[in-house]
Write a protein that holds these residues in place. Structure first.
Motif: not given
Length: 210
Positions: A126-127, A132-134, A142-143
């Motif tokens: 999951l991490v 991958d999509e961050k 995003q942060s």
């Protein structure tokens, strides 16, 4: 994922399933742990749908679904089933395991290890999926959040206390399965819309430390 070793969950609720020797045997298979996690996270599914997501044959997922049903982890969803198509859903939202209760029995200790390895593998996957999509997440998402660790020196009782206190803090926030899914993000909100957030709590002795 809702798989949590006992001793780190603050209080049992009606949707929490405590593993015993019998049910632990029924869940001690990596694919069954993944299937149960997917049904809890994504909702009801068929053997065919799960097979496509997992890269397995429908015969394999059908077999493991029947095993999960036999041990009481899942039930059929009559509202979705049509004809011969069987839809399955989780019978509970979380699982707890008293790891210390089974360490003296070689078979159950092995089942415990199989189960926990599958759980931690799902957490790691999951991490990686998040990373991958961050960069594609909107605005502050995003942060938001953190990936961090710190090494402490504690007694076993202090380690349990720390885990309990962290779970108590997490329990002050609304669970994703207790709130309706929000509408799709509106670009005008700057990425501040509600999203499901995964919280992973791990407290364990450092390997090799004496």
């Amino acid at each position: 994922m809702n798989e949590t070793p006992e001793g780190t969950e603050p209080a049992q609720d009606p949707q929490e399933l405590r593993l015993d020797a019998r049910t632990l045997r029924g869940l001690a298979h990596p694919l069954r742990v993944r299937i149960l996690g997917m049904l809890r996270r994504d909702g009801a599914a068929t053997a065919t749908g799960l097979a496509e997501k997992l890269g397995q044959s429908s015969a394999a997922t059908s077999y493991h679904l029947r095993q999960l049903a036999e041990y009481g982890f899942i039930v059929e969803d009559p509202e979705l089933g049509q004809g011969r198509e069987r839809w399955w859903k989780s019978a509970s939202r979380s699982t707890t395991l008293d790891v210390g209760a089974y360490v003296s029995d070689p078979e159950l200790a092995a089942n415990t290890e199989t189960y926990l390895r599958a759980v931690t593998r799902m957490s790691a996957d999951l991490v990686q999926a998040h990373l991958d999509e961050k960069v594609a997440l909107p605005g502050h998402w995003q942060s938001a959040g953190t990936f961090n660790d710190i090494r402490l020196r504690l007694t076993p009782d202090q380690a349990d206390e720390l885990a309990d206190r962290m779970w108590a803090l997490v329990g002050e926030y609304p669970r994703a399965d207790e709130l309706p899914a929000p509408p799709p993000d509106d670009a005008s909100d700057g990425g501040e819309a509600l999203r499901a957030v995964d919280v992973q709590l791990n407290v364990f002795p450092v390997p090799g430390d004496s």
